[in-house]
Design a protein around this motif. Sequence first.
Motif, PDB file in Angstrom:
ATOM      1  N   THR A 229      -9.815  23.791 -32.531  1.00 61.50           N
ATOM      2  CA  THR A 229      -9.743  23.452 -31.108  1.00 61.50           C
ATOM      3  C   THR A 229      -9.762  21.951 -30.881  1.00 61.50           C
ATOM      4  O   THR A 229      -9.269  21.475 -29.867  1.00 61.50           O
ATOM      5  N   ALA A 230     -10.330  21.208 -31.828  1.00 65.59           N
ATOM      6  CA  ALA A 230     -10.367  19.754 -31.649  1.00 65.59           C
ATOM      7  C   ALA A 230      -9.003  19.151 -31.937  1.00 65.59           C
ATOM      8  O   ALA A 230      -8.739  18.004 -31.627  1.00 65.59           O
ATOM      9  N   ILE A 231      -8.122  19.925 -32.558  1.00 65.12           N
ATOM     10  CA  ILE A 231      -6.845  19.365 -32.982  1.00 65.12           C
ATOM     11  C   ILE A 231      -5.685  19.871 -32.119  1.00 65.12           C
ATOM     12  O   ILE A 231      -4.869  19.111 -31.644  1.00 65.12           O
ATOM     13  N   ASP A 232      -5.661  21.165 -31.883  1.00 64.04           N
ATOM     14  CA  ASP A 232      -4.471  21.685 -31.212  1.00 64.04           C
ATOM     15  C   ASP A 232      -4.812  22.605 -30.040  1.00 64.04           C
ATOM     16  O   ASP A 232      -4.289  23.701 -29.930  1.00 64.04           O
ATOM     17  N   ALA A 233      -5.709  22.143 -29.176  1.00 68.31           N
ATOM     18  CA  ALA A 233      -6.043  22.946 -27.997  1.00 68.31           C
ATOM     19  C   ALA A 233      -4.823  23.063 -27.091  1.00 68.31           C
ATOM     20  O   ALA A 233      -3.981  22.171 -27.064  1.00 68.31           O
ATOM     21  N   ARG A 235      -2.694  22.681 -23.854  1.00 67.31           N
ATOM     22  CA  ARG A 235      -2.767  21.621 -22.833  1.00 67.31           C
ATOM     23  C   ARG A 235      -2.804  22.246 -21.435  1.00 67.31           C
ATOM     24  O   ARG A 235      -2.112  23.217 -21.180  1.00 67.31           O
TER      25      ARG A 235
ATOM     26  N   ARG B 108     -11.465  14.577 -31.279  1.00 65.78           N
ATOM     27  CA  ARG B 108     -11.109  14.956 -29.916  1.00 65.78           C
ATOM     28  C   ARG B 108     -10.418  13.814 -29.173  1.00 65.78           C
ATOM     29  O   ARG B 108      -9.622  14.055 -28.265  1.00 65.78           O
ATOM     30  N   VAL B 111      -6.833  14.239 -29.267  1.00 66.49           N
ATOM     31  CA  VAL B 111      -6.300  15.223 -28.309  1.00 66.49           C
ATOM     32  C   VAL B 111      -6.290  14.634 -26.904  1.00 66.49           C
ATOM     33  O   VAL B 111      -5.323  14.779 -26.150  1.00 66.49           O
ATOM     34  N   GLN B 114      -3.620  12.370 -25.213  1.00 68.26           N
ATOM     35  CA  GLN B 114      -2.378  12.996 -24.757  1.00 68.26           C
ATOM     36  C   GLN B 114      -2.501  13.586 -23.352  1.00 68.26           C
ATOM     37  O   GLN B 114      -1.556  14.170 -22.840  1.00 68.26           O
ATOM     38  N   MET B 115      -3.670  13.452 -22.740  1.00 69.26           N
ATOM     39  CA  MET B 115      -3.876  14.006 -21.394  1.00 69.26           C
ATOM     40  C   MET B 115      -4.211  12.880 -20.421  1.00 69.26           C
ATOM     41  O   MET B 115      -4.579  11.790 -20.830  1.00 69.26           O
TER      42      MET B 115
END
Lengths: 236, 236
Positions: A229-233, A235, B108, B111, B114-115
């Motif tokens: 989850t820390a890598i590819d949650a 969006r 994190r 990730v 990217q938001m």
Amino acid sequence: MNDRHIVKSYDRDLEAIQALIMKMGGLVEAAILEAAQSLENRDEELAERVRANDRAVDDLEQRVNEEAARLLALRQPSAGDLRTVLSVMKIGANLERIGDYAKNMAKRTGVLVQMSPIEGSAGAIRRMSMAVEAMLKDALDAYIQRDAELAQDVRLRDMEVDQMYNALFREFLTFMMEDPRNITACMHLHFIAKNIERMGDHVTSIAEQVIYLVTGELPEDERPKADRTAIDAPRA
Amino acid sequence: MNDRHIVKSYDRDLEAIQALIMKMGGLVEAAILEAAQSLENRDEELAERVRANDRAVDDLEQRVNEEAARLLALRQPSAGDLRTVLSVMKIGANLERIGDYAKNMAKRTGVLVQMSPIEGSAGAIRRMSMAVEAMLKDALDAYIQRDAELAQDVRLRDMEVDQMYNALFREFLTFMMEDPRNITACMHLHFIAKNIERMGDHVTSIAEQVIYLVTGELPEDERPKADRTAIDAPRA
């Protein structure tokens, strides 16, 4: 006092400590299952009992540490025995942490019963808890039987727990996005899922201690991890 | 080899292990600050470096454990020295966990860049990180100087970190309820905040080891806790 006498006395002391560990293990296994059950049945009384029982686990860990320290000081164990005593202390610390997570889970049950249930979540949490409890049972069996193969099996099963967690993480995100009124409940459920995933990590540590005890070496390969989850949650 | 020689050699070995602990401490302190910095500046390169550097912390913990086990096996330390060696191993384990949390935080960041940023969150996370880093610095100073008073002070400061976490938890819930597009970012930020809160718990454990070392007893009163999100979270 002859050498044989000393050795016997050392073995007896070590067995006493291992018995404490097994007692801790039994209490922690029960705590995991009861915490999940209290959540599923929205049973505040059971949740309260889980929280209260954690005290006994903490006390046992304290006793393990004291007995182990006493053993080290009095018996001056050889390298192999030393390894066993240190492993016992590490396993005790892992069990104490798992117990803490179960307690935390029970605490959140007290909050969650005041909110609308999130469909399917309690069942998913129960399945995850049962998987971790079964891993813990096997890890402790592997310890008692000095079974490195079983310990290795436990270690690999942690990936499944991680995958269950990943699936739940995504599900909770979806519920939250669908309806903001789900957000608080999902945050707590997500915490619970994460705590179970962490319990799995601690069970894995116990399994690794068993492997270390039997083979004299910690597993060389990086521990398999499937919490992504820390890598590819997803969006938002 | 006379007794004095043995004692000196034991002291030298113990000092070498303590030096490893201090090195770990320095690396972990840097990791905490750099992880927060990488988040605030949306600096993926720095985040990557934090992740890579954690390996050195893990290796140092392994060395601490090996050296401590060797010391116990060879020197048959007295009760007081034994206590020191066991404390060193516990402190090493705590530092390793704090390092892991910093690594997770940096993951994190990868990730989150990217938001869309969540207003004010990175600053709040930085302040929390700085508080924990300062606590860690003092806990390690307390260890080196065997200063139980400073350790007790560190232990009490953990309440402030818990309060910062509680405030952030509420803030993230509000952001998520206001706009579902904030949910994923807030989940990750919330994880980060929770991880920093856990770092604080591990620093507190280090402080308690110092108190144990100096006074021979772990603090009797329940550790002060101010993470009340499991008890009185705002209702959706």
